[in-house]
Design an enzyme around this catalytic site. Structure first.
Site, short mmCIF file in Angstrom:
data_model
loop_
_atom_site.label_atom_id
_atom_site.label_comp_id
_atom_site.label_asym_id
_atom_site.label_seq_id
_atom_site.Cartn_x
_atom_site.Cartn_y
_atom_site.Cartn_z
N GLN A 57 -38.24 44.72 62.25
CA GLN A 57 -37.88 46.08 62.63
C GLN A 57 -39.08 47.01 62.77
O GLN A 57 -39.03 47.99 63.49
CB GLN A 57 -36.88 46.65 61.62
CG GLN A 57 -35.54 45.93 61.68
CD GLN A 57 -34.63 46.37 60.57
OE1 GLN A 57 -34.63 45.76 59.50
NE2 GLN A 57 -33.86 47.42 60.79
N ARG A 160 -21.86 46.21 49.58
CA ARG A 160 -20.97 47.29 49.95
C ARG A 160 -19.96 47.33 48.81
O ARG A 160 -19.64 46.28 48.25
CB ARG A 160 -20.27 46.92 51.25
CG ARG A 160 -19.94 48.09 52.08
CD ARG A 160 -19.25 47.72 53.35
NE ARG A 160 -19.67 46.46 53.94
CZ ARG A 160 -19.04 45.93 54.99
NH1 ARG A 160 -18.01 46.52 55.52
NH2 ARG A 160 -19.44 44.77 55.50
N GLU A 307 -32.91 48.83 49.51
CA GLU A 307 -32.64 49.67 50.67
C GLU A 307 -31.50 50.63 50.35
O GLU A 307 -30.53 50.24 49.69
CB GLU A 307 -32.19 48.86 51.90
CG GLU A 307 -33.27 48.04 52.55
CD GLU A 307 -32.79 47.29 53.78
OE1 GLU A 307 -31.77 47.70 54.40
OE2 GLU A 307 -33.44 46.28 54.13
N TRP A 355 -34.70 53.43 52.56
CA TRP A 355 -34.82 52.89 53.91
C TRP A 355 -34.78 54.05 54.87
O TRP A 355 -33.77 54.75 54.89
CB TRP A 355 -33.68 51.90 54.23
CG TRP A 355 -33.81 51.35 55.60
CD1 TRP A 355 -33.23 51.84 56.74
CD2 TRP A 355 -34.62 50.23 56.00
NE1 TRP A 355 -33.63 51.09 57.82
CE2 TRP A 355 -34.48 50.09 57.39
CE3 TRP A 355 -35.45 49.34 55.31
CZ2 TRP A 355 -35.14 49.09 58.12
CZ3 TRP A 355 -36.09 48.35 56.03
CH2 TRP A 355 -35.93 48.24 57.43
N GLU A 362 -33.52 49.28 64.96
CA GLU A 362 -32.36 48.95 64.13
C GLU A 362 -31.57 47.82 64.78
O GLU A 362 -31.27 47.89 65.98
CB GLU A 362 -31.48 50.20 63.94
CG GLU A 362 -30.16 49.96 63.23
CD GLU A 362 -30.28 49.42 61.80
OE1 GLU A 362 -31.40 49.40 61.25
OE2 GLU A 362 -29.26 48.98 61.25
#
Ligand SMILES: *[C@@H]1O[C@H](CO)[C@@H](O)[C@H](O)[C@H]1NC(C)=O
Ligand SMILES: *[C@@H]1O[C@H](CO)[C@@H](O)[C@H](O)[C@H]1NC(C)=O
Ligand SMILES: *[C@@H]1O[C@H](CO)[C@@H](O)[C@H](O)[C@H]1NC(C)=O
Ligand SMILES: *[C@@H]1O[C@H](CO)[C@@H](O)[C@H](O)[C@H]1NC(C)=O
Ligand SMILES: *[C@@H]1O[C@H](CO)[C@@H](O)[C@H](O)[C@H]1NC(C)=O
Ligand SMILES: *[C@@H]1O[C@H](CO)[C@@H](O)[C@H](O)[C@H]1NC(C)=O
Ligand SMILES: *[C@@H]1O[C@H](CO)[C@@H](O)[C@H](O)[C@H]1NC(C)=O
Length: 426
Positions: A57, A160, A307, A355, A362
């Site tokens: 990235q 998550r 992150e 991050w 991205e």
């Protein structure tokens, strides 16, 4: 009289403790943009505050260019993917060929980290998936020479959190299943040498089995967990429309994920605006729950937040992109809950990496979004400057508080010994 006296004492105590630790807010308006209350000084002393980037990235090693006689990194799957399907690399056909070109402009990145007073930098480069080091010019040079003895390796997971969609048992089960499934995915091979039971049950023969030697090799082999946390979703049961043999990983747990619940309430503040697929929302308290979950379920491992960050639309003007108050809200609300979970639950978290250091490519979005704490001008890559959020993080790190709040942290025993060694020593 006596009663009044007691009431007064109680009231004073309440006022004092309110002042000492400001409660974390879950939704707007956020007030923690004020570093008087929330700063690095109210975290454990050896806690690392840094920023993150990643090879593809940020382009640590250019594929295409031959830098200083260096042959470049060779192709990886993302090069193949974005070149073969340019439209899938991002709606702008962006890819990681050059992006912010940190490979040649690393000095500029270091300058920005110096300006931040960051105490750590999480980055990766192409010939080694992950290394973590203290930031200094010397170490960057060392990295380029491919010697990184100081690096510490840990698995990184995208995590998550999952909340039940409503108060039904079915919905609670769906949320638990998602946790077992996705948080246990990477984790149980590393602790037990096999995939989680629930996953073996559901996925069955589609799941590869570890040989005994492989299980022995991976179980307890990590130094720490690197957890990437971005948001939370509601889970509710959902029968699968396709046959088991054709399931994707997302279908296996049999749950539907949403950002609003059965009452139609959104999870929290706006995270990503998306008219086509529906908006995403974020939930700062999720980081509290997910850290507590890992602590309890996996025997208090050493954790780094590798992150945590927020994107803004790529089409904003420079002025708009730099005045990124929503990113400050995101960072400070998560840091508040991070502090809270360390303080209340004694989770062994030793560092936080926002991050990202700068705007970059991205995955699947190209350059249509910006995640950086510093702004990158895509037509002049040396033009990199801290945004408002970067300035906020700078003052958070410096802890420019008039009345620093000393907090009574439970200090977890810190050791880089990996789990395997710990077991062998026991
Ligand atoms: C893994 O082992 C289980 C139990 O022995 C078996 O049912 C399953 O088919 C195996 N999976 C593969 C991919 O070989
Ligand atoms: C899987 O999907 C393909 C088409 O996508 C279909 O032809 C096939 O019958 C499906 N297999 C099963 C077991 O449902
Ligand atoms: C929840 O969000 C989805 C997607 O944005 C939307 O289609 C749906 O109408 C929402 N449901 C409620 C009850 O608000
Ligand atoms: C980016 O840099 C170029 C070249 O220096 C300059 O002309 C342009 O105004 C800059 N763009 C922004 C958005 O700052
Ligand atoms: C960086 O840290 C040093 C030493 O603690 C301090 O003197 C300096 O003011 C800090 N810089 C910023 C921008 O906060
Ligand atoms: C950083 O903090 C130190 C003292 O803690 C203070 O003297 C200095 O002015 C701060 N730097 C900035 C840029 O605010
Ligand atoms: C911390 O842990 C290490 C190894 O796990 C152990 O040797 C050491 O005695 C512990 N220190 C304290 C203060 O508990």
């Amino acid at each position: 009289m006596k009663v009044h006296g007691l009431a007064l004492v109680g009231f004073l105590i309440a006022v004092v403790s309110c002042k000492a630790i400001e409660e974390c807010r879950e939704n707007e308006p956020f007030t923690c943009g004020n570093t008087d209350q929330l700063s690095s000084k109210s975290f454990p002393e050896d806690f690392i505050f840094g920023v993150a980037s990643a090879a593809y990235q940020a382009c640590y090693k250019s594929t295409i260019f031959d830098v200083e006689g260096d042959k470049g990194r060779g192709l990886n799957v993302w090069d193949g993917f974005t070149h073969r399907y340019p439209e899938k690399g991002g709606s702008d056909h962006g890819n990681g060929d050059t992006t912010c070109d940190s490979y040649t402009r690393w000095q500029k990145d270091i300058d920005i980290m110096d300006e931040l007073n960051a105490t750590g930098y999480r980055f990766s480069f192409a010939w080694c998936s992950l290394t973590y080091m203290t930031i200094s010019n010397h170490i960057i040079m060392v990295c380029r020479d491919q010697q990184f003895q100081k690096g510490k390796i840990g698995p990184v997971m995208i995590t998550r959190w999952f909340l039940p969609f409503d108060e039904t048992d079915a919905s609670r089960d769906a949320a638990d299943r998602m946790k077992e499934f996705f948080l246990g995915w990477f984790m149980e091979p590393l602790t037990k040498g096999r995939y989680p039971d629930i996953m073996r049950e559901i996925v069955g023969s589609r799941l590869p089995n570890f040989t005994e030697a492989e299980a022995e090799l991976v179980a307890g082999s990590y130094d720490f967990l690197g957890l990437n946390y971005y948001t939370t979703q509601y889970a509710q049961p959902k029968p699968n429309p396709v046959t088991w043999a054709n399931h994707t990983a997302m279908m296996d747990p049999g749950a539907k994920l949403t950002y609003n619940n059965s009452r139609g309430e959104n999870l929290g503040p706006l995270f990503v605006k998306d008219e086509k697929n529906g908006n995403a929302y974020y939930y700062p308290k999720g980081i509290y729950y997910v850290m507590d979950y890992f602590k309890n379920k996996y025997n208090n491992p050493l954790i780094y937040i590798t992150e945590n960050g927020f994107s803004t639309p790529g089409e904003e003007t420079r002025e708009e992109a730099v005045a990124d108050s929503k990113r400050i809200d995101y960072l400070c609300s998560h840091l508040c809950f991070l502090r809270k979970v360390i303080r209340e639950k004694g989770v062994n978290i030793k560092g936080y990496f926002a991050w990202a250091l700068g705007d970059n490519y991205e995955f699947c979005k190209g350059f249509t979004v910006r995640f950086g704490l510093s702004y990158v001008n895509w037509t002049d890559l040396n033009d990199r400057n801290l945004k408002k959020s970067g300035k906020w993080y700078q003052s958070f790190i410096n802890g420019t508080t008039k009345n620093p709040v000393k907090q009574d942290f439970r200090r977890p025993n810190f050791s880089f010994q990996n789990q395997k060694k710990k077991l062998a020593d026991a």
